[in-house]
Scaffold this motif. Structure first.
Motif, PDB file in Angstrom:
ATOM      1  N   MET A   1       0.861  -1.172   0.000  1.00 41.94           N
ATOM      2  CA  MET A   1       0.000   0.000   0.000  1.00 41.94           C
ATOM      3  C   MET A   1       0.902   1.228   0.000  1.00 41.94           C
ATOM      4  N   VAL A   2       0.561   2.217  -0.829  1.00 40.96           N
ATOM      5  CA  VAL A   2       1.347   3.447  -0.896  1.00 40.96           C
ATOM      6  C   VAL A   2       0.703   4.520  -0.021  1.00 40.96           C
ATOM      7  N   TYR A   3       1.529   5.243   0.719  1.00 43.93           N
ATOM      8  CA  TYR A   3       1.063   6.332   1.580  1.00 43.93           C
ATOM      9  C   TYR A   3       1.760   7.624   1.159  1.00 43.93           C
ATOM     10  N   TYR A   4       0.984   8.674   1.022  1.00 41.52           N
ATOM     11  CA  TYR A   4       1.558   9.987   0.706  1.00 41.52           C
ATOM     12  C   TYR A   4       0.639  11.064   1.284  1.00 41.52           C
TER      13      TYR A   4
ATOM     14  N   PHE B   1      -0.436   9.224   9.932  1.00 41.74           N
ATOM     15  CA  PHE B   1       0.323   8.206   9.200  1.00 41.74           C
ATOM     16  C   PHE B   1       0.453   6.928  10.026  1.00 41.74           C
ATOM     17  N   GLU B   2       0.868   7.069  11.274  1.00 46.36           N
ATOM     18  CA  GLU B   2       1.056   5.896  12.133  1.00 46.36           C
ATOM     19  C   GLU B   2      -0.249   5.142  12.336  1.00 46.36           C
ATOM     20  N   ASN B   3      -1.339   5.866  12.620  1.00 48.09           N
ATOM     21  CA  ASN B   3      -2.625   5.217  12.846  1.00 48.09           C
ATOM     22  C   ASN B   3      -3.131   4.508  11.594  1.00 48.09           C
ATOM     23  N   THR B   4      -2.913   5.126  10.436  1.00 48.44           N
ATOM     24  CA  THR B   4      -3.388   4.544   9.182  1.00 48.44           C
ATOM     25  C   THR B   4      -2.600   3.290   8.828  1.00 48.44           C
ATOM     26  N   VAL B   5      -1.282   3.359   8.993  1.00 46.61           N
ATOM     27  CA  VAL B   5      -0.446   2.188   8.702  1.00 46.61           C
ATOM     28  C   VAL B   5      -0.775   1.046   9.661  1.00 46.61           C
ATOM     29  N   ARG B   6      -1.038   1.390  10.900  1.00 47.04           N
ATOM     30  CA  ARG B   6      -1.358   0.355  11.897  1.00 47.04           C
ATOM     31  C   ARG B   6      -2.597  -0.447  11.478  1.00 47.04           C
ATOM     32  N   MET B   7      -3.559   0.230  10.874  1.00 51.36           N
ATOM     33  CA  MET B   7      -4.789  -0.445  10.440  1.00 51.36           C
ATOM     34  C   MET B   7      -4.545  -1.349   9.235  1.00 51.36           C
ATOM     35  N   ASN B   8      -3.419  -1.109   8.519  1.00 50.82           N
ATOM     36  CA  ASN B   8      -3.112  -1.911   7.325  1.00 50.82           C
ATOM     37  C   ASN B   8      -1.760  -2.594   7.461  1.00 50.82           C
ATOM     38  N   ARG B   9      -1.388  -2.917   8.689  1.00 53.56           N
ATOM     39  CA  ARG B   9      -0.024  -3.386   8.920  1.00 53.56           C
ATOM     40  C   ARG B   9       0.250  -4.780   8.359  1.00 53.56           C
ATOM     41  N   HIS B  10      -0.774  -5.453   7.866  1.00 45.43           N
ATOM     42  CA  HIS B  10      -0.567  -6.753   7.248  1.00 45.43           C
ATOM     43  C   HIS B  10      -0.009  -6.628   5.832  1.00 45.43           C
ATOM     44  N   LYS B  11       0.037  -5.381   5.313  1.00 44.06           N
ATOM     45  CA  LYS B  11       0.537  -5.159   3.955  1.00 44.06           C
ATOM     46  C   LYS B  11       1.901  -4.472   3.992  1.00 44.06           C
ATOM     47  N   PRO B  12       2.766  -4.767   3.011  1.00 47.91           N
ATOM     48  CA  PRO B  12       4.014  -4.000   2.898  1.00 47.91           C
ATOM     49  C   PRO B  12       3.695  -2.519   2.697  1.00 47.91           C
TER      50      PRO B  12
ATOM     51  N   LEU C   1       7.716   3.105  11.195  1.00 47.22           N
ATOM     52  CA  LEU C   1       7.647   1.773  10.577  1.00 47.22           C
ATOM     53  C   LEU C   1       8.376   0.735  11.428  1.00 47.22           C
ATOM     54  N   ARG C   2       9.483   1.156  12.026  1.00 47.29           N
ATOM     55  CA  ARG C   2      10.241   0.244  12.881  1.00 47.29           C
ATOM     56  C   ARG C   2       9.437  -0.098  14.140  1.00 47.29           C
ATOM     57  N   ASN C   3       8.804   0.904  14.725  1.00 48.19           N
ATOM     58  CA  ASN C   3       8.005   0.674  15.941  1.00 48.19           C
ATOM     59  C   ASN C   3       6.793  -0.211  15.678  1.00 48.19           C
ATOM     60  N   LEU C   4       6.285  -0.168  14.448  1.00 48.80           N
ATOM     61  CA  LEU C   4       5.145  -1.015  14.088  1.00 48.80           C
ATOM     62  C   LEU C   4       5.600  -2.387  13.598  1.00 48.80           C
ATOM     63  N   ALA C   5       6.915  -2.602  13.619  1.00 49.81           N
ATOM     64  CA  ALA C   5       7.507  -3.886  13.221  1.00 49.81           C
ATOM     65  C   ALA C   5       7.166  -4.261  11.782  1.00 49.81           C
TER      66      ALA C   5
ATOM     67  N   PRO D   1      -2.556   0.541  -5.168  1.00 49.80           N
ATOM     68  CA  PRO D   1      -3.477   1.114  -4.182  1.00 49.80           C
ATOM     69  C   PRO D   1      -2.761   2.104  -3.277  1.00 49.80           C
ATOM     70  N   SER D   2      -3.469   3.131  -2.846  1.00 53.66           N
ATOM     71  CA  SER D   2      -2.830   4.161  -2.032  1.00 53.66           C
ATOM     72  C   SER D   2      -3.800   4.776  -1.038  1.00 53.66           C
ATOM     73  N   ILE D   3      -3.235   5.415  -0.037  1.00 54.10           N
ATOM     74  CA  ILE D   3      -4.006   6.125   0.980  1.00 54.10           C
ATOM     75  C   ILE D   3      -3.368   7.495   1.192  1.00 54.10           C
ATOM     76  N   VAL D   4      -4.202   8.526   1.199  1.00 53.32           N
ATOM     77  CA  VAL D   4      -3.705   9.886   1.414  1.00 53.32           C
ATOM     78  C   VAL D   4      -3.683  10.182   2.909  1.00 53.32           C
ATOM     79  N   ILE D   5      -2.540  10.707   3.361  1.00 48.81           N
ATOM     80  CA  ILE D   5      -2.359  11.072   4.763  1.00 48.81           C
ATOM     81  C   ILE D   5      -2.563  12.575   4.936  1.00 48.81           C
ATOM     82  N   LYS D   6      -3.167  12.967   6.034  1.00 51.83           N
ATOM     83  CA  LYS D   6      -3.391  14.385   6.297  1.00 51.83           C
ATOM     84  C   LYS D   6      -2.065  15.141   6.392  1.00 51.83           C
ATOM     85  N   SER D   7      -2.128  16.430   6.092  1.00 50.26           N
ATOM     86  CA  SER D   7      -0.973  17.300   6.269  1.00 50.26           C
ATOM     87  C   SER D   7      -1.184  18.197   7.466  1.00 50.26           C
ATOM     88  N   GLN D   8      -0.098  18.593   8.098  1.00 49.49           N
ATOM     89  CA  GLN D   8      -0.153  19.592   9.153  1.00 49.49           C
ATOM     90  C   GLN D   8      -0.362  20.964   8.499  1.00 49.49           C
TER      91      GLN D   8
END
Length: 390
Positions: free
Chosen positions: A117-120, A155-166, A191-195, A138-145
């Motif tokens: 999954m691509v994140y930007y 970003f962390e919360n979104t990746v955590r929900m899809n952590r089964h995917k590279p 990414l390291r903290n989410l293993a 497939p991709s997911i858009v992350i909010k900007s500050q």
């Protein structure tokens, strides 16, 4: 014997003269786009008599010899060192611009992790959406500050929900409108903290990558910070008469997707088959003349002009601001007359001035004067768009 082409007639010559006048006027009055115009490649004019085509991989010897692969390799080595790549594991090539460079970074990542999954972030350059569509990823858009930087919590919360995917991350080092810089080290840490072991980070550093190493304090964006590939635009901070870019990646990753092509006697490792061979020559020439110290001096000048521009805008009551280390000054959208004369890129309710190395105080003073003397109100209903160069 081939028929010799006839000379241009008076009307054709007049058309060229008119074009030159129009280009000169347009070149001398733009502040809104990240393009350097203070270059002089006249010493290379003689090379326009050659059909230079950098077919194939610049690190492989092909059968077509009217090329500048040697210069291209030196350009790649320069940026690999600038971006702290492993001296034993780097590769790259000179592209047609930032869009192609980003396309290659995403293509390489997809080939390594086809189920990723691509994140930007929502501040990412518009070309990335197009590239993802072309690659069918497939991709997911992350909010900007508010400053344009990626929202790392989202970003962390979104990746955590899809952590089964590279994970493939497209980070930006110098966003289009606000020149915000995503922190690659922070992304890597998340990414390291989410293993998540299967991941790839491509850094789009089109504008700011060339001067990123000279920032104080330094901001994390390069290979030692966690990037797997980095792209910059050559026509932006360095300057070129032809749009161009540079892509730096890890050779070990490139080797996994290389395919040999007997027709050209080289590996098919780039996006386009035929590649512009003059652009590497321009970049080589500029880097030989500038060196690290020259690039640093260009950045320091741009930074000083940005500080001056921001201060002058604030002095006349304009709510201007900059991100740390940025040469981009953000301001509220202006009247159409100001936008048109100075060619200001506008998105929503903001515009920006980008203090490229060719910008001087006199130009900024004229811009400030025009704003002070402009009686035309800002039209809030006016159509605005992001048309920044890639």
């Amino acid at each position: 014997m081939a028929t010799q082409p006839k000379p241009l007639n008076a009307q054709n010559k007049e058309q060229l003269d008119k074009l030159q006048q129009e280009l000169t006027t347009a070149r001398d009055t733009f502040l809104g786009y990240p393009v350097s115009k203070d270059f002089d490649y006249s010493e290379l004019n003689t090379f326009f008599q050659f059909p230079i085509n950098n077919l194939g991989d610049p690190f492989e010897q092909g059968t077509y010899r009217v090329q500048t692969h040697e210069m291209e390799r030196e350009v790649i080595a320069f940026f690999a060192k600038l971006f702290r790549a492993n001296p034993k594991d780097f590769w790259g090539y000179v592209t047609n611009g930032g869009s192609e460079s980003n396309l290659y970074g995403l293509y390489l990542a997809r080939e390594l992790y086809p189920k990723a999954m691509v994140y930007y972030s929502e501040s990412t350059h518009y070309s990335v959406r197009k590239n993802l569509h072309l690659l069918n990823v497939p991709s997911i858009v992350i909010k900007s500050q508010p400053n344009g930087e990626m929202d790392y919590e989202d970003f962390e919360n979104t990746v955590r929900m899809n952590r089964h995917k590279p994970v493939i991350v497209l980070s930006t080092f110098g966003t289009t409108m606000k020149e915000a810089k995503d922190d690659v080290a922070k992304i890597k840490s998340i990414l390291r903290n989410l293993a998540i072991q299967d991941h790839y980070i491509h850094c789009d550093a089109a504008l700011a990558g060339t001067f990123g190493p000279f920032m104080e304090p330094r901001l994390p964006f390069d290979f030692m910070d966690g990037a797997d590939s980095i792209s910059i635009s050559g026509h932006k901070f360095i300057g070129s008469p032809i749009p161009t870019g540079v892509l730096i990646a890890k050779r070990s990753n490139r080797d996994r997707i290389a395919k040999g092509i007997s027709y050209i006697g080289s590996f098919d490792t780039t996006i386009t088959g035929s590649r512009n061979g003059h652009s590497p020559l321009f970049l080589w020439y500029a880097l030989k003349r500038l060196g690290m110290e020259g690039l640093k001096a260009r950045y320091q000048h741009s930074l000083a002009m940005a500080e001056y521009c921001e201060a002058q805008l604030k002095a006349i009551g304009i709510d201007a601001w900059r991100n740390p280390n940025a040469i981009t000054v953000v301001l509220p959208k202006t009247a159409k007359a100001i936008k048109d004369k100075w060619q200001l890129a506008t998105e929503g309710d903001i515009a920006h001035v980008i203090c490229m190395p060719n910008v001087i105080k006199a130009q900024i003073d004229e811009f400030i004067n025009d704003i002070k003397n402009c009686a035309e109100p800002v039209n809030d209903d006016e159509f605005s768009y992001d048309f920044s160069l890639s």
